[in-house]
Design an enzyme around this catalytic site. Structure first.
Site, PDB file in Angstrom:
ATOM      1  N   GLY A  39      -9.021 -13.975   3.561  1.00 56.79           N
ATOM      2  CA  GLY A  39     -10.498 -14.194   3.624  1.00 56.79           C
ATOM      3  C   GLY A  39     -11.364 -13.127   3.723  1.00 56.79           C
ATOM      4  O   GLY A  39     -12.578 -13.087   3.810  1.00 56.79           O
ATOM      5  N   PHE A  91       6.372  -2.380 -12.567  1.00 58.67           N
ATOM      6  CA  PHE A  91       5.282  -3.000 -11.781  1.00 58.67           C
ATOM      7  C   PHE A  91       5.618  -4.545 -11.375  1.00 58.67           C
ATOM      8  O   PHE A  91       5.459  -5.369 -12.174  1.00 58.67           O
ATOM      9  CB  PHE A  91       3.878  -2.827 -12.618  1.00 58.67           C
ATOM     10  CG  PHE A  91       2.740  -3.290 -11.776  1.00 58.67           C
ATOM     11  CD1 PHE A  91       2.122  -2.340 -10.601  1.00 58.67           C
ATOM     12  CD2 PHE A  91       2.259  -4.391 -11.674  1.00 58.67           C
ATOM     13  CE1 PHE A  91       1.212  -2.480  -9.936  1.00 58.67           C
ATOM     14  CE2 PHE A  91       1.045  -4.865 -10.884  1.00 58.67           C
ATOM     15  CZ  PHE A  91       0.665  -3.942 -10.259  1.00 58.67           C
ATOM     16  N   VAL A 137       4.138  -7.809  -2.715  1.00 63.75           N
ATOM     17  CA  VAL A 137       3.540  -9.023  -2.643  1.00 63.75           C
ATOM     18  C   VAL A 137       2.259  -8.794  -1.758  1.00 63.75           C
ATOM     19  O   VAL A 137       2.124  -8.409  -0.888  1.00 63.75           O
ATOM     20  CB  VAL A 137       4.442 -10.218  -1.970  1.00 63.75           C
ATOM     21  CG1 VAL A 137       3.524 -11.644  -2.085  1.00 63.75           C
ATOM     22  CG2 VAL A 137       5.696 -10.287  -2.829  1.00 63.75           C
ATOM     23  N   VAL A 138       0.926  -9.191  -2.460  1.00 56.28           N
ATOM     24  CA  VAL A 138      -0.262  -9.442  -1.743  1.00 56.28           C
ATOM     25  C   VAL A 138      -0.921 -10.618  -2.226  1.00 56.28           C
ATOM     26  O   VAL A 138      -0.867 -11.059  -3.283  1.00 56.28           O
ATOM     27  CB  VAL A 138      -1.151  -8.321  -2.393  1.00 56.28           C
ATOM     28  CG1 VAL A 138      -2.297  -7.968  -1.355  1.00 56.28           C
ATOM     29  CG2 VAL A 138      -0.624  -6.813  -2.337  1.00 56.28           C
ATOM     30  N   PHE A 187       0.870  -1.298   0.093  1.00 55.74           N
ATOM     31  CA  PHE A 187       0.094   0.027   0.227  1.00 55.74           C
ATOM     32  C   PHE A 187       0.771   1.182  -0.250  1.00 55.74           C
ATOM     33  O   PHE A 187       0.536   2.362  -0.564  1.00 55.74           O
ATOM     34  CB  PHE A 187      -0.866  -0.012   1.070  1.00 55.74           C
ATOM     35  CG  PHE A 187      -1.769   1.135   1.159  1.00 55.74           C
ATOM     36  CD1 PHE A 187      -3.180   0.947   0.365  1.00 55.74           C
ATOM     37  CD2 PHE A 187      -1.714   2.401   1.731  1.00 55.74           C
ATOM     38  CE1 PHE A 187      -4.025   1.881   0.483  1.00 55.74           C
ATOM     39  CE2 PHE A 187      -2.504   3.220   1.957  1.00 55.74           C
ATOM     40  CZ  PHE A 187      -3.739   3.143   1.233  1.00 55.74           C
ATOM     41  N   GLU A 188       1.895   1.125   0.611  1.00 57.65           N
ATOM     42  CA  GLU A 188       2.858   2.347   0.681  1.00 57.65           C
ATOM     43  C   GLU A 188       3.857   2.739  -0.494  1.00 57.65           C
ATOM     44  O   GLU A 188       4.440   3.644  -0.654  1.00 57.65           O
ATOM     45  CB  GLU A 188       3.890   2.257   1.915  1.00 57.65           C
ATOM     46  CG  GLU A 188       3.044   2.334   3.212  1.00 57.65           C
ATOM     47  CD  GLU A 188       2.348   1.360   3.519  1.00 57.65           C
ATOM     48  OE1 GLU A 188       1.181   1.237   4.508  1.00 57.65           O
ATOM     49  OE2 GLU A 188       2.461  -0.066   3.304  1.00 57.65           O
ATOM     50  N   HIS A 197      -9.554  -7.180   2.078  1.00 58.89           N
ATOM     51  CA  HIS A 197      -8.213  -6.438   2.063  1.00 58.89           C
ATOM     52  C   HIS A 197      -7.618  -6.650   0.917  1.00 58.89           C
ATOM     53  O   HIS A 197      -6.932  -5.549   0.332  1.00 58.89           O
ATOM     54  CB  HIS A 197      -7.691  -6.729   3.412  1.00 58.89           C
ATOM     55  CG  HIS A 197      -6.308  -6.230   3.775  1.00 58.89           C
ATOM     56  ND1 HIS A 197      -6.428  -4.742   4.090  1.00 58.89           N
ATOM     57  CD2 HIS A 197      -5.024  -6.469   3.273  1.00 58.89           C
ATOM     58  CE1 HIS A 197      -5.336  -4.497   4.347  1.00 58.89           C
ATOM     59  NE2 HIS A 197      -4.392  -5.454   3.878  1.00 58.89           N
TER      60      HIS A 197
END
Length: 160
Positions: A85, A113, A80-81, A58-59, A88
């Site tokens: 569940g 990216f 990495v995301v 996010f940063e 988010h």
């Protein structure tokens, strides 16, 4: 695998100022991405890239924006995301993608990216550039950023 058919970028980035901004979540996977990006920059003859570590994906946009406005010719964003569940995952992926897109279009500075958006850790490992991985998204994103910066530099200097 999604990387099938990816272009091979050979660019001479000599003289370019390049920064890498990398998240800290999922440290082992991130280290693979960071190592790949630094290997690509070395292959592109980019000297002394700056590396910044931020807490999470996010940063990435705020750090990339500051670097792009600070005179860097290209920025590589690594994160990495992994889906969980809750929604988010969707919010962080969307914010990072839209934020980094805004950075590159509002500044004219290429942003590589290198954000993995995966359903599970296995998918992230497969794209991380670690031993046994099928892909090296850190390498690919850094190569793309430098390749784009070189094309833009050449056009602006009348070489293309």
């Amino acid at each position: 695998m999604s990387g099938e058919g990816a272009p091979v970028v050979h660019a001479d980035g000599s003289g370019l100022r390049v920064a890498v901004v990398a998240a800290r979540w999922h440290e082992e996977i991130m280290q693979g991405l960071l190592d790949g990006a630094l290997r690509a920059l070395a292959d592109c003859q980019v000297a002394d890239p700056v590396v910044l570590r931020v807490p999470g994906t996010f940063e990435l946009p705020v750090a990339a924006a500051r670097l792009a406005r600070g005179g860097y010719d290209a920025v590589v964003a690594l994160g990495v995301v992994i889906r969980g569940g809750t929604p988010h995952f969707d919010y962080v992926c969307s914010a990072a993608t839209l934020g980094l897109t805004d950075v590159t279009t509002s500044t004219g500075v290429p942003v590589g990216f290198g954000v993995l958006t995966c359903d599970d850790e296995q998918q992230a490992y497969a794209r991380s550039g670690l031993p046994g991985s099928q892909e090296d998204k850190g390498y690919e994103s850094a190569s793309a950023a430098v390749g784009t910066a070189v094309v833009l530099r050449d056009v602006l200097e009348g070489r293309a």
